[in-house]
Design an enzyme around this catalytic site. Structure first.
Site, PDB file in Angstrom:
ATOM      1  N   CYS A  25      10.298   1.721   7.634  1.00 37.08           N
ATOM      2  CA  CYS A  25      10.294   2.681   6.524  1.00 37.08           C
ATOM      3  C   CYS A  25      11.695   2.859   5.961  1.00 37.08           C
ATOM      4  O   CYS A  25      12.672   2.855   6.711  1.00 37.08           O
ATOM      5  CB  CYS A  25       9.837   4.051   7.004  1.00 37.08           C
ATOM      6  SG  CYS A  25       8.374   3.991   7.992  1.00 37.08           S
ATOM      7  N   GLY A  37      -0.769 -12.296   7.674  1.00 34.21           N
ATOM      8  CA  GLY A  37      -1.762 -13.361   7.770  1.00 34.21           C
ATOM      9  C   GLY A  37      -1.175 -14.607   8.421  1.00 34.21           C
ATOM     10  O   GLY A  37      -0.014 -14.625   8.831  1.00 34.21           O
ATOM     11  N   GLY A  53      -0.523 -12.661  12.034  1.00 31.28           N
ATOM     12  CA  GLY A  53      -1.318 -13.851  11.716  1.00 31.28           C
ATOM     13  C   GLY A  53      -2.320 -14.276  12.762  1.00 31.28           C
ATOM     14  O   GLY A  53      -2.798 -15.411  12.724  1.00 31.28           O
ATOM     15  N   VAL A 111       0.845  -1.204   0.000  1.00 32.38           N
ATOM     16  CA  VAL A 111       0.000   0.000   0.000  1.00 32.38           C
ATOM     17  C   VAL A 111       0.878   1.250   0.000  1.00 32.38           C
ATOM     18  O   VAL A 111       0.572   2.231  -0.668  1.00 32.38           O
ATOM     19  CB  VAL A 111      -0.975  -0.016   1.205  1.00 32.38           C
ATOM     20  CG1 VAL A 111      -1.690   1.319   1.341  1.00 32.38           C
ATOM     21  CG2 VAL A 111      -1.983  -1.153   1.036  1.00 32.38           C
ATOM     22  N   THR A 163      -4.622  -8.606   9.538  1.00 34.63           N
ATOM     23  CA  THR A 163      -5.274  -9.174   8.354  1.00 34.63           C
ATOM     24  C   THR A 163      -6.624  -9.820   8.671  1.00 34.63           C
ATOM     25  O   THR A 163      -7.545  -9.782   7.840  1.00 34.63           O
ATOM     26  CB  THR A 163      -4.304 -10.195   7.709  1.00 34.63           C
ATOM     27  OG1 THR A 163      -3.096  -9.486   7.365  1.00 34.63           O
ATOM     28  CG2 THR A 163      -4.867 -10.825   6.458  1.00 34.63           C
ATOM     29  N   ASN A 200       0.034   5.272  14.611  1.00 29.40           N
ATOM     30  CA  ASN A 200       1.221   4.651  14.019  1.00 29.40           C
ATOM     31  C   ASN A 200       1.952   5.721  13.199  1.00 29.40           C
ATOM     32  O   ASN A 200       1.352   6.367  12.334  1.00 29.40           O
ATOM     33  CB  ASN A 200       0.760   3.488  13.141  1.00 29.40           C
ATOM     34  CG  ASN A 200       1.896   2.727  12.480  1.00 29.40           C
ATOM     35  OD1 ASN A 200       2.394   3.122  11.432  1.00 29.40           O
ATOM     36  ND2 ASN A 200       2.298   1.632  13.091  1.00 29.40           N
TER      37      ASN A 200
HETATM   38  C1  LIG Z   1      -2.914  -3.573   4.065  1.00 33.22           C
HETATM   39  C2  LIG Z   1      -1.916  -3.438   5.186  1.00 33.22           C
HETATM   40  C3  LIG Z   1      -1.454  -2.173   5.539  1.00 33.22           C
HETATM   41  C4  LIG Z   1      -0.534  -2.024   6.585  1.00 33.22           C
HETATM   42  N1  LIG Z   1      -0.098  -0.775   6.935  1.00 33.22           N
HETATM   43  C5  LIG Z   1       0.755  -0.627   7.998  1.00 33.22           C
HETATM   44  C6  LIG Z   1       1.175   0.675   8.436  1.00 33.22           C
HETATM   45  O1  LIG Z   1       0.739   1.708   7.916  1.00 33.22           O
HETATM   46  N2  LIG Z   1       2.054   0.752   9.470  1.00 33.22           N
HETATM   47  C7  LIG Z   1       2.536  -0.376  10.103  1.00 33.22           C
HETATM   48  O2  LIG Z   1       3.327  -0.262  11.049  1.00 33.22           O
HETATM   49  N3  LIG Z   1       2.133  -1.621   9.722  1.00 33.22           N
HETATM   50  C8  LIG Z   1       1.269  -1.762   8.695  1.00 33.22           C
HETATM   51  N4  LIG Z   1       0.866  -3.025   8.310  1.00 33.22           N
HETATM   52  C9  LIG Z   1       1.381  -4.202   9.030  1.00 33.22           C
HETATM   53  C10 LIG Z   1       0.358  -4.692  10.060  1.00 33.22           C
HETATM   54  O3  LIG Z   1       0.060  -3.698  11.021  1.00 33.22           O
HETATM   55  C11 LIG Z   1       0.899  -5.962  10.776  1.00 33.22           C
HETATM   56  O4  LIG Z   1       2.127  -5.664  11.410  1.00 33.22           O
HETATM   57  C12 LIG Z   1       1.123  -7.124   9.835  1.00 33.22           C
HETATM   58  O5  LIG Z   1       0.128  -7.178   8.840  1.00 33.22           O
HETATM   59  C13 LIG Z   1       1.145  -8.479  10.568  1.00 33.22           C
HETATM   60  O6  LIG Z   1      -0.052  -8.722  11.262  1.00 33.22           O
HETATM   61  P1  LIG Z   1      -1.278  -9.571  10.637  1.00 33.22           P
HETATM   62  O7  LIG Z   1      -0.698 -10.845  10.085  1.00 33.22           O
HETATM   63  O8  LIG Z   1      -2.218  -9.799  11.780  1.00 33.22           O
HETATM   64  O9  LIG Z   1      -1.879  -8.734   9.563  1.00 33.22           O
HETATM   65  C14 LIG Z   1      -0.058  -3.185   7.275  1.00 33.22           C
HETATM   66  C15 LIG Z   1      -0.544  -4.452   6.890  1.00 33.22           C
HETATM   67  C16 LIG Z   1      -1.461  -4.591   5.883  1.00 33.22           C
HETATM   68  C17 LIG Z   1      -1.964  -5.985   5.533  1.00 33.22           C
END
Ligand SMILES: Cc1cc2nc3c(=O)[nH]c(=O)nc-3n(C[C@H](O)[C@H](O)[C@H](O)COP(=O)(O)O)c2cc1C
Length: 301
Positions: free
Chosen positions: A130, A217, A244, A71, A266, A99
Site C-alpha cells: 500500500c 496469473g 500464478g 481494484v 487469479t 488481509n
Molecule cells: C482482483 C485482485 C484483487 C486483489 N486484491 C488484493 C488485496 O486486497 N490484498 C492483497 O494483499 N492482495 C490482493 N491481490 C493480490 C493477490 O492476492 C495475489 O497476491 C496476486 O494476484 C498473485 O497471485 P495469483 O497470480 O495467484 O493471482 C489481488 C489480486 C487480484 C487479481
C-alpha cells in the site's frame, strides 16, 4: 491418505491450500462451488480502517497469460467486516485470515487491534504494497525501513499469527524479507502483484483508469517461484508461496521451492473449484511418489 497438515507459527492448517486475498471475496461467494471446510485456509479481501470505493473503472484488463487489476482495495471497512461479515463466516471449519491494508501506520494498528478481538480470526496477512501517504505515496513494502516499520507496529498490535505479504516490486526481496523477519512476525507470504501496464492501441489509451496496475496469473509464476526459493532459504520462518498457481502441479512447484503453504488467486476466476482439485492433486502426488508427509518435500530444491 498422505499427511497434508502444515504449520505456520502456532497455527495448524489441515492442508497447505489457501486462497489469495482479493480473489475469493469473503469465501461465502464460493460456497455454491466448493466445500469451504476443506480449505487449509482462506484469506479474505483487503480490509482497511475506513470504507473505500476503490479506483474508477476500467480496473481490470486481460493480458497474455495473466491479468492486470487496479481494484484499489474496495471494501466497506473493518467495522462493517466485524458486524456484517464475521458472523456469517466464523463457523466455517477452516483458518480464516484477514488481509489488512493501510495508508498510515496508525491505520494498520487500528485495524489489527479490532481484529485481535475476534476469536475465530486466527491470523492476519499484512499487505505492505500500500502507498505510504506520509512518505509521498511510495509503497511501504519497497524499502527495508518501511516494511520493518509496518511489521513492528502490527506485531505489537496483534497477538496471534502475523503473516506479512511482500511486494515483488523491489530490487532485493531477500533484504526486505529479513528486515520483516527481524520484527518477530510469524510468516511471510509472497508475491503480491507485479506492477504492469497495457495500452489499448485502437483507442490510444491505457487499458486501466489508473494507467498502471498489478499483474497476476501464470505470467508471474516463474518470478514468484524464484522469489519464494530465495526468501525461503534465507529466513527461519515459514513462507507462503503464491503467484500464478493454476493447478496442483504449480502448487507443488512452490512447495519444492520452499513454501510451507500456497495461496491460489487469479485461478479462482477461471475455475471456482480449483482449490479442491489442488488438494486432491497433492494427495495423489504424495501417494504416487511414496511421500507420507507433505512436509518432507518442502524446500528440497
Ligand atoms: C482482483 C485482485 C484483487 C486483489 N486484491 C488484493 C488485496 O486486497 N490484498 C492483497 O494483499 N492482495 C490482493 N491481490 C493480490 C493477490 O492476492 C495475489 O497476491 C496476486 O494476484 C498473485 O497471485 P495469483 O497470480 O495467484 O493471482 C489481488 C489480486 C487480484 C487479481
Amino acid at each position: 491418505m498422505a499427511r497434508l497438515e502444515v504449520k505456520i507459527g502456532d497455527l495448524s492448517f489441515k492442508n497447505p491450500v489457501l486462497t489469495a486475498s482479493g480473489t475469493f471475496g469473503y469465501g461465502l461467494e464460493f460456497s455454491d462451488f466448493i466445500d469451504l471446510n476443506r480449505l487449509g485456509g482462506f484469506v479474505v479481501k483487503g480490509t482497511t480502517l475506513h470504507h473505500r470505493e476503490g479506483n474508477p473503472y476500467p480496473r481490470m484488463a486481460e493480458t497474455p497469460s495473466g491479468m492486470l487489476n487496479a481494484v484499489g482495495l474496495q471494501n466497506k471497512g473493518v467495522d462493517y467486516f466485524i458486524e456484517n461479515i464475521y458472523p456469517d463466516i466464523k463457523d466455517i471449519d477452516s483458518n480464516i485470515i484477514v488481509n489488512v491494508s493501510g495508508a498510515t501506520i496508525s491505520d494498520y494498528v487500528a485495524v489489527c487491534e479490532k481484529l485481535n478481538e475476534l476469536d475465530r480470526i486466527k491470523a492476519i496477512e499484512v499487505n505492505i504494497s500500500c502507498p505510504n501517504v506520509k512518505q509521498g505515496g511510495m509503497a511501504f513494502g519497497t524499502t527495508c525501513e518501511g516494511a520493518a516499520e509496518v511489521a513492528r507496529a502490527v506485531r505489537k498490535a496483534y497477538s496471534k499469527t502475523v503473516i506479512v505479504k511482500l511486494s515483488p516490486n523491489v530490487t532485493d526481496i531477500v533484504s526486505i524479507a529479513k528486515a520483516v523477519e527481524n520484527e518477530g512476525v510469524d510468516s511471510l507470504s509472497l508475491i503480491n502483484t507485479l506492477l504492469g501496464m497495457a495500452i489499448d492501441v485502437e483507442r490510444r489509451r491505457p487499458c486501466l483508469s489508473t494507467i498502471t496496475g498489478g499483474l497476476s496469473g501464470p505470467a508471474v509464476r516463474p518470478v514468484a517461484v524464484r522469489m519464494v526459493w530465495q526468501v525461503a532459504h534465507a529466513v527461519n520462518i515459514p513462507v507462503i508461496g503464491l503467484g500464478g498457481i493454476m493447478d496442483g502441479r504449480d502448487a507443488l512447484e512452490f512447495m519444492l521451492a520452499g513454501a510451507t503453504a500456497v495461496e491460489v488467486g487469479t485461478a479462482n476466476f477461471v475455475d471456482p473449484a480449483v482449490t479442491m482439485k489442488i488438494i486432491d492433486y497433492m494427495d495423489d502426488y504424495c501417494n504416487r511418489h511414496g511421500i507420507e508427509d507433505i512436509n518432507d518435500i518442502i524446500g528440497i530444491i
